[in-house]
Write an enzyme that holds these catalytic residues in place. Structure first.
Site, short mmCIF file in Angstrom:
data_model
loop_
_atom_site.label_atom_id
_atom_site.label_comp_id
_atom_site.label_asym_id
_atom_site.label_seq_id
_atom_site.Cartn_x
_atom_site.Cartn_y
_atom_site.Cartn_z
N LYS A 156 -12.86 -10.36 -7.79
CA LYS A 156 -12.38 -11.60 -7.00
C LYS A 156 -12.95 -10.20 -5.16
O LYS A 156 -12.44 -9.09 -5.92
CB LYS A 156 -11.26 -11.61 -6.17
CG LYS A 156 -9.98 -10.94 -6.55
CD LYS A 156 -9.01 -11.12 -5.64
CE LYS A 156 -8.84 -10.18 -4.60
NZ LYS A 156 -7.56 -9.69 -3.73
N HIS A 186 -7.74 -9.26 -11.19
CA HIS A 186 -6.44 -8.74 -12.30
C HIS A 186 -4.96 -9.07 -12.76
O HIS A 186 -4.43 -8.56 -13.09
CB HIS A 186 -6.40 -6.90 -11.34
CG HIS A 186 -5.62 -7.02 -10.39
ND1 HIS A 186 -5.80 -7.62 -9.33
CD2 HIS A 186 -4.38 -6.61 -10.75
CE1 HIS A 186 -4.45 -7.52 -8.07
NE2 HIS A 186 -3.96 -6.65 -9.31
N LYS A 190 -2.44 -8.83 -16.28
CA LYS A 190 -1.12 -8.41 -16.49
C LYS A 190 -0.32 -8.65 -17.45
O LYS A 190 -0.26 -10.50 -17.99
CB LYS A 190 0.04 -8.73 -15.16
CG LYS A 190 -0.78 -7.97 -13.75
CD LYS A 190 0.04 -8.60 -12.55
CE LYS A 190 -0.17 -7.88 -11.57
NZ LYS A 190 -0.42 -6.78 -10.77
N ASP A 243 -7.38 -13.35 0.51
CA ASP A 243 -6.69 -12.05 -0.04
C ASP A 243 -5.31 -12.28 -1.55
O ASP A 243 -5.68 -11.78 -3.03
CB ASP A 243 -5.84 -11.08 0.56
CG ASP A 243 -5.69 -9.36 -0.31
OD1 ASP A 243 -6.83 -9.50 -0.44
OD2 ASP A 243 -4.58 -9.11 -0.04
N HIS A 248 -4.95 -15.09 -6.74
CA HIS A 248 -4.13 -14.60 -7.64
C HIS A 248 -2.30 -15.70 -7.82
O HIS A 248 -2.69 -15.52 -8.63
CB HIS A 248 -3.19 -13.49 -7.10
CG HIS A 248 -4.52 -12.62 -7.12
ND1 HIS A 248 -4.81 -12.24 -7.84
CD2 HIS A 248 -4.74 -10.97 -5.95
CE1 HIS A 248 -5.89 -10.54 -7.46
NE2 HIS A 248 -5.47 -10.19 -6.29
C1 BG6 Z 1 -5.32 -7.23 -5.17
C2 BG6 Z 1 -5.54 -7.53 -3.17
O1 BG6 Z 1 -6.02 -8.19 -5.45
O2 BG6 Z 1 -4.10 -7.54 -5.45
C3 BG6 Z 1 -3.68 -6.42 -3.02
O3 BG6 Z 1 -6.51 -7.66 -2.46
C4 BG6 Z 1 -2.79 -5.97 -3.32
O4 BG6 Z 1 -4.75 -6.80 -0.97
C5 BG6 Z 1 -3.61 -6.90 -4.46
O5 BG6 Z 1 -2.36 -6.12 -2.92
C6 BG6 Z 1 -1.83 -6.54 -5.57
O6 BG6 Z 1 -2.49 -6.35 -6.66
P1 BG6 Z 1 -0.87 -6.04 -8.01
O7 BG6 Z 1 -1.36 -6.18 -9.04
O8 BG6 Z 1 -0.90 -4.08 -7.43
O9 BG6 Z 1 -0.10 -6.79 -7.56
#
Ligand code: BG6
Length: 501
Positions: A156, A186, A190, A243, A248
């Site tokens: 993404k 990602h 998790k 973002d 997510h």
């Molecule tokens: C990313 C975003 O995809 O995910 C970031 O671009 C964000 O801005 C991050 O901080 C958060 O991921 P995680 O795994 O740290 O919660």
């Protein structure tokens, strides 16, 4: 979702014609390769989850030699991984090749001489180059699976709007079939997100309460204490909605709200996710003021220290209207969720780092004991008797926040939290990223985003993005929890769950 207990020898890495697996990293000279992708490949090789014979081809514009690439990769493992494993490094070195070139088909065809069997093409490139790279690889025949499977991985953002996402899809599907495409979010790698699926689908009692007869509201939060972290070039154009929310958090929503699939199959799972995304009631113009909130952090106490306002961050324009906090609330027009508000928020420089999905259960029909309804933290929090909380951060846990009898005389009650934290404290042996790399190699698309899911999510967010393209976000001091929601966002006596400790 990969069964991670499977031994390395079971990993399907050949085409059946004896050719070793090749991983081509397009954009190998960049940061993604150094920080995430190569450390993951290295660790998987070191743990025996990928073969030592893995053929790594780095492709990039820099006039580098293979030795330069190896130095770049090694530096990544030293800085962002566990350090180089000297047992496997000589073989990695022997099996790695660097090819210099741009994203034209003419240049990229040099890869044809190096890729013979099954291959993963990982586009470690700025997202605006995905279409061009995918087309060039396709034009020179590298998407052709006659000599072994071919898979293309992108991460993404998949477009920056509905329109650009559609254009990207057109470029991808010109040469690649949907089942060759692995779109990484990602969050889906998790452990706790995968555990949400198991918790929901493997426990009958959960399904019994997972509906509007028992759930009064759902809150999905991704609160971060960090700010820009040097990502101004990307973030100032993206903002919190693009973002975090569009991808997510809408994925967390889909997994939480979808109907239970009857078989464990990546296409069926994704069918169910897209189905619930289609049931989300679209935002009308009037919803923008009543059901969405955007904010931008001002100066304050982020991370416990004084921190500067977003507009005072290095390289950020002093008039930037990019939102660093986004909240949306919507309803799902289906039998299961009719009438249940889903409130979703994400922000930077908030009071705590908290990522969770929280479902509030309705109150019992009668109140036999006085203290039912006392807020979770005993203060000004939401009034709830029970919450089911699936937490991704700061710990990975599933909690059922219930009322129990306080030991002693009388029928006094107290909050009691049933939590899986202890049982899971060991965590997974593999990081989210490593899990996803294994899934690509094994051809398991369950935890990747299918095109129609991405499109539905863009379709939902586009009216909000349109409305937010003018005007200014409300300022919130760093270290606080974003602007207050508009009146009526929550029903009487309800509010956002607390973020900070
Ligand atoms: C990313 C975003 O995809 O995910 C970031 O671009 C964000 O801005 C991050 O901080 C958060 O991921 P995680 O795994 O740290 O919660």
């Amino acid at each position: 979702m990969t069964n991670t207990s499977m031994p390395a020898s079971d990993v399907s890495v050949t085409s059946g014609q004896g050719e070793p697996l090749t991983v081509v990293i397009v954009g190998a000279s960049g940061d993604l390769t150094r920080r995430l992708l190569f450390p993951a490949l290295h660790r998987l090789i070191s743990l025996g989850r990928l073969p030592r014979s893995l053929h790594i081809v780095g492709y990039a514009i820099e006039k580098w030699s293979t030795a330069d690439l190896l130095a770049h990769l090694r530096d990544g493992v030293d800085q962002f991984g566990d350090g180089v494993d000297n047992l496997v490094w000589p073989e990695i070195t022997a099996n790695t090749t660097y090819v210099q070139g741009d994203l034209s088909a003419e240049s990229i065809k040099a890869l044809c001489a190096l890729v013979h069997g099954p291959a993963v093409f990982y586009l470690a490139l700025p997202p605006n180059l995905f279409g061009q790279a995918a087309s060039a690889l396709g034009e020179v025949g590298l998407a052709n699976e006659d000599a072994g499977w071919r898979r293309l991985v992108i991460e993404k953002p998949f477009g920056t709007s509905l329109e650009t996402a559609e254009q990207l899809q057109a470029d991808l599907q010109a040469h690649w079939r949907e089942n060759q495409l692995y779109r990484i979010d990602h969050f889906l790698g998790k452990e706790s997100v995968q555990n949400l699926l198991v918790f929901r689908l493997a426990n009958r009692f959960v399904e019994a309460v997972w509906n509007n007869a028992n759930i009064v509201q759902v809150q999905i939060t991704a609160a971060e204490t960090i700010g820009l972290e040097g990502r101004w070039r990307y973030y100032d154009k993206a903002g919190a909605l693009r973002d975090m929310v569009q991808n997510h958090l809408m994925q967390l929503f889909a997994i939480c709200a979808m109907e239970p699939p009857s078989v464990w199959d990546s296409e069926v799972l994704r069918e169910h996710k897209v189905e619930v995304l289609r049931c989300v009631r679209p935002f009308e113009d009037t919803d923008i003021t009543t059901r969405t909130v955007r904010g931008q952090y001002g100066a304050g106490q982020g991370n416990g220290n004084g921190s500067v306002a977003y507009r005072a961050e290095e390289n950020i324009d002093a008039t930037s209207n990019t939102e660093t906090y986004a909240a949306v609330q919507f309803f799902v027009d289906n039998w299961r969720w009719q009438g249940v508000p889903f409130s979703i928020r994400s922000g930077k420089r908030m009071s705590g780092a908290l990522t969770e999905i929280a479902l509030e259960l309705r109150d019992p029909p009668t109140r036999l004991f006085d203290s039912i309804g006392v807020p979770v933290d005993g203060s000004e929090g939401p009034r709830s008797s029970n919450w089911i909380v699936l937490r991704l951060r700061p710990d990975e846990s599933i909690e059922i926040d219930a009322v129990a009898k306080k030991a002693g005389l009388g029928m006094t009650t107290e909050r009691s939290v049933l939590s899986t934290t202890d049982a899971n404290s060991g965590g997974s042996e593999y990081t989210a990223y490593e899990q996803l790399v294994i899934d690509v190699v094994e051809g398991d698309g369950s935890m990747f985003i299918r095109n129609d899911e991405a499109m539905e999510s863009w379709r939902l967010m586009q009216p909000v993005l349109n409305a937010w393209s003018s005007g200014t976000p409300a300022l919130y001091p760093s270290g606080t929890d974003g602007p207050a929601p508009p009146p009526g966002f929550f029903s009487e006596g309800r509010s956002w769950r607390p973020v900070g400790a």
